[in-house]
Design an enzyme around this catalytic site. Structure first.
Site, PDB file in Angstrom:
ATOM      1  N   ASP A   1       0.864  -1.170   0.000  1.00 41.79           N
ATOM      2  CA  ASP A   1       0.000   0.000   0.000  1.00 41.79           C
ATOM      3  C   ASP A   1       0.914   1.237   0.000  1.00 41.79           C
ATOM      4  O   ASP A   1       2.139   1.141   0.180  1.00 41.79           O
ATOM      5  CB  ASP A   1      -0.978  -0.016   1.189  1.00 41.79           C
TER       6      ASP A   1
HETATM    7  C1  NOJ Z   1      -4.095   3.838  -0.054  1.00 40.15           C
HETATM    8  C2  NOJ Z   1      -5.244   2.885   0.103  1.00 40.15           C
HETATM    9  O1  NOJ Z   1      -5.159   2.219   1.346  1.00 40.15           O
HETATM   10  C3  NOJ Z   1      -5.340   1.841  -0.995  1.00 40.15           C
HETATM   11  O2  NOJ Z   1      -6.526   1.122  -0.842  1.00 40.15           O
HETATM   12  C4  NOJ Z   1      -5.246   2.499  -2.336  1.00 40.15           C
HETATM   13  O3  NOJ Z   1      -5.387   1.550  -3.357  1.00 40.15           O
HETATM   14  C5  NOJ Z   1      -3.898   3.205  -2.429  1.00 40.15           C
HETATM   15  N1  NOJ Z   1      -3.835   4.238  -1.418  1.00 40.15           N
HETATM   16  C6  NOJ Z   1      -3.638   3.818  -3.795  1.00 40.15           C
HETATM   17  O4  NOJ Z   1      -4.424   4.913  -3.996  1.00 40.15           O
END
Ligand code: NOJ
Length: 754
Positions: A295
């Site tokens: 993430d």
């Molecule tokens: C943070 C989020 O937790 C995740 O779900 C998302 O896909 C990513 N950012 C990318 O935007």
């Protein structure tokens, strides 16, 4: 000369050919490569790659946006031109992706195409209801349709990969990301997961209208302590395997190509460096051979967690957990090469990561034509196709849950005068919900007001805002009361601002924000007999105890998306008879949280038959039961279930049990019903939940019509994990078929082992 050298021997000619054939390729769906072919080609590329270039494939950065579209910062442009950037997020439009792809393909030594990822969560341009809403439809073909249309639009805009589905089980409505998942139940979420993956990826990733899906966030993210986002998760292995992991296994079984790590720590080890979940379970036990992305900045965060000494150490921990792509940390870029040369990281791990990423690029057909997803003509033709907007309308209707409908306050009569009250009546911004990044929050969305205007003459519509979503200003109350005085019925559209749910949007209070409840009270005080219909837009289960006592009808529409106003109006005027069921429990108060239907029994009361003693597991100030249970959802008609019939009373492990019930539409409208199959394993080597959903079927019944639903129960439905092992145990099970999780069992069967 190897295959890839042959392919790139005359780069300029290749480029010209690619451009010439671009249109042809873009218009055709074609399967480019067999699996063995892909692995041979990937090996041939990798034999030409330097360690730097291989590491480059593991690096992902975000694009930025200006008025003309996506652009790349100078640092990232340098990386891109050096062939040291494998993928990008937050970049779309066929024009923007083509420009960047051109640099990757034409200006770098090996010309390896970029991969573009984006959060296509509940639609791309055509926005569907939020995922908790989609789950409320309990309609797997709708879920697949949402994902298919999302993939179609996103792929036409240059996107190759969505960071979806989000399949975290969540049981704490304080957690803002509860809105992005499919609710509290493991079976329902697992079934929905399969449909999302199928819809996004289709049968063949080489088809132009399919994209890579991503199962996220592995794992346990939805169990953040006290519902605070990113917070600690402590969980025993049995709960992890029986509740939080099965949707991820379902994703693999349906062929998901990628996984994303969770932000949380799990039992002291942050997920992004957790070898137990990523190596032992995901890779070794489940045999997942797609790639894993972190993430956003999750590798840097290993330091803040207090698990890594510094970012170099964090890099070592992440790559040693078989994490392939570093989203935004820059850690792999800065430290991976050094760690390999110091012998702290085996180069084999970098090779494996690079191989997995290249395989995905091959599967998408990017090596055959890197520009195939960047076709402006196709983009124009596909985005907001009328049939997509129509589908969004249908799914908005099918996702709206009728929680309460006293005295048939709904459906509405077209001749009556309706007062429309509330801050969300004319809203076009919140209606899309959170995570609608590419959605249009102004022009395109259809408000509830506009939807109702399709059915009512202007003279029959009265409007007053009353108050804002979240303020203390009650100066609009008197106008609202005045307007209500001139009407036959009142519709109030209230809720949360869309930013009150989603990432980093946890709440400690799950009531309606601001003075919206006071507005209902003020209207009810003035008009004790007037029918009040409350329509709610929100991203989590709310505490609606007071509202439930004040209004006649509650319709939970979540955030219904681009065509939401139309879909909701279809319900209000009876064109669509509501059929949605809650995928999550609505508590009576925050003190009951976490509350979910498949709890365990306690030791108290000691006698289940005579539950009267004083020292039992309850609250002294609230019942244990929720306000609205999981599986609940009303219709304009009523359904009667016959007693459940079983094909046998005793089954062995290899036999299939058939359980049936005849359902009759006993009311005045045609309608859909979701028949739910529950079982209860009465005694186990570890205690089992009081009831567990094990099947569901959505059927349509004309008024007066009866249909028999039959479920097949086999040993897989009766297994559970204990101590890392999937087990099945003989004994007595209770079984029921019902239209809600709120029922009493009255039938049993026995399982004997062979
Ligand atoms: C943070 C989020 O937790 C995740 O779900 C998302 O896909 C990513 N950012 C990318 O935007």
């Amino acid at each position: 000369m190897n295959d890839y050298q042959k392919m790139r021997k005359i780069p300029i000619t290749l480029v010209v050919l690619l451009i010439l054939f671009n249109c042809l390729y873009s218009c055709a769906d074609k399967t480019y490569n067999s699996e063995t072919d892909i692995y041979r080609k990937v090996d041939s590329i990798m034999s030409l790659m330097t360690l730097n270039e291989k590491i480059g494939q593991t690096i992902m950065y975000s694009g930025d946006w200006n008025k003309t579209g996506p652009y790349v910062t100078s640092d990232n442009m340098k990386l891109l031109k050096e062939g040291n950037l494998g993928s990008m997020l937050n970049v779309y439009t066929s024009k923007g992706t083509k420009e960047l792809q051109k640099i990757a393909v034409e200006e770098t030594r090996l010309g390896i195409p970029l991969l573009f990822g984006y959060d296509v969560i509940h639609g791309f341009k055509t926005i569907f209801p939020i995922n908790l809403g989609i789950a409320s439809s309990w309609d797997l073909s709708d879920v697949e349709e949402v994902a298919r249309i999302s993939a179609e639009e996103a792929s036409a805009s240059g996107v190759h990969w969505t960071f979806a589905p989000m399949i975290d089980i969540a049981r704490d409505p304080r957690w803002g990301r509860i809105s992005e998942g499919s609710g509290e139940d493991v079976y329902l979420t697992s079934e929905i997961t399969k449909s999302y993956v199928k819809g996004f990826q289709g049968d063949n990733l080489a088809h132009l209208n399919t994209i890579l899906a991503c199962a996220k966030h592995f794992v346990g993210y939805g169990a953040a302590q006290a519902g605070r986002d990113y917070h600690t998760v402590n969980m025993g292995d049995n709960e992890l395997r029986n509740v939080y992991m099965p949707p991820f296994k379902a994703a693999i079984d349906s062929g998901v190509e990628t996984f994303m790590t969770a932000f949380n720590e799990l039992n002291g080890v942050p997920a992004t460096a957790n070898q137990y979940i990523f190596k032992d379970i995901l890779r070794d036990e489940w045999g997942f051979n797609g790639f894993v992305v972190t993430d956003y900045t999750a590798i840097n965060e290993l330091v803040s967690h207090g698990y890594a000494k510094n970012e170099k150490h964090a890099t070592e921990l992440a790559i040693n957990s078989a994490i392939d792509i570093d989203m935004m940390s820059g850690a792999y870029r800065r430290f991976l090469k050094e760690l390999v040369s110091e012998g702290k990281v085996d180069e084999k791990l970098v090779n494996e990561a690079c191989r997995r990423i290249l395989v995905a690029k091959f599967k998408l057909g990017l090596f055959d034509d890197p520009y195939r997803y960047s076709n402006e003509q196709r983009e124009k033709e596909i985005i907001y196709r009328p049939e997509f907007l129509e589908s969004a309308r249908k799914i908005a209707s099918k996702s709206s849950v009728l929680l309460k409908n006293s005295d048939e306050a709904l459906p509405l009569d077209k001749k009556q005068t309706i007062a429309l009250i509330g801050p969300l009546v004319k809203d076009k911004k919140n209606i899309l919900g959170n995570w609608a990044a590419a959605g249009d929050r102004n022009g395109k969305a259809i408000s509830i007001f506009q939807g109702i205007k399709e059915y009512l003459d202007d003279k029959n519509i009265l409007f007053a805002k009353g108050c804002d979503i979240d303020s203390n200003d009650s100066s609009g109350f008197s106008k609202a009361i005045q307007v209500v005085g001139k009407s036959d019925k009142v519709i109030m559209v209230l809720g949360e601002d869309y930013n009150m749910s989603g990432e980093a949007a946890s709440r400690t209070n799950i009531k309606l924000p601001g003075i919206q409840t006071d507005l209902i009270k003020a209207i009810r005080d003035e008009f004790p007999d007037k029918k009040i219909i409350l329509i709610l837009m929100n991203g989590r289960p709310l505490d609606l105890t007071i509202e439930d006592s004040l209004v006649d009808t509650i319709l939970e529409i979540w955030y219904p998306g681009t065509s939401g106003g139309l879909g909701v109006a279809d319900i209000l005027f009876g064109k669509y008879n509501p059929s949605a069921k809650l995928p999550i429990t609505f508590p009576r108060n925050l003190g009951q949280v976490p509350i979910y239907y498949n709890v365990k029994n306690t030791g108290r009361p000691i006698s289940i038959e005579n539950p009267t003693e004083d020292y039992k597991s309850n609250y002294i100030d609230s019942p244990n039961t929720p306000l609205y249970p999981f599986g609940h959802g009303l219709s304009y008609t009523t359904f009667k279930y016959s007693e459940i019939e079983l094909s046998k009373e005793n089954i062995s492990e290899t036999e299939v049990l058939l359980a049936s019930s005849t359902i009759t539409n006993t009311g005045d409208y045609d309608g859909h019903e979701v028949a739910q199959l529950y079982i209860h394993d009465k005694v186990g080597s570890i205690t089992r939940p009081v009831k567990e959903l094990k099947g569901f079927k959505k059927i349509f019944l004309k008024k007066g019509e009866s249909k028999t639903v039959t479920f097949e129960i086999n040993s897989d439905n009766l297994k559970f994990y204990n101590n890392g092992k999937l087990t099945i145990e003989s004994g007595e099970f209770e079984i029921a078929i019902s239209g809600t999780s709120d029922f009493e069992f009255n039938k049993t069967f026995n399982l004997t082992l062979n």
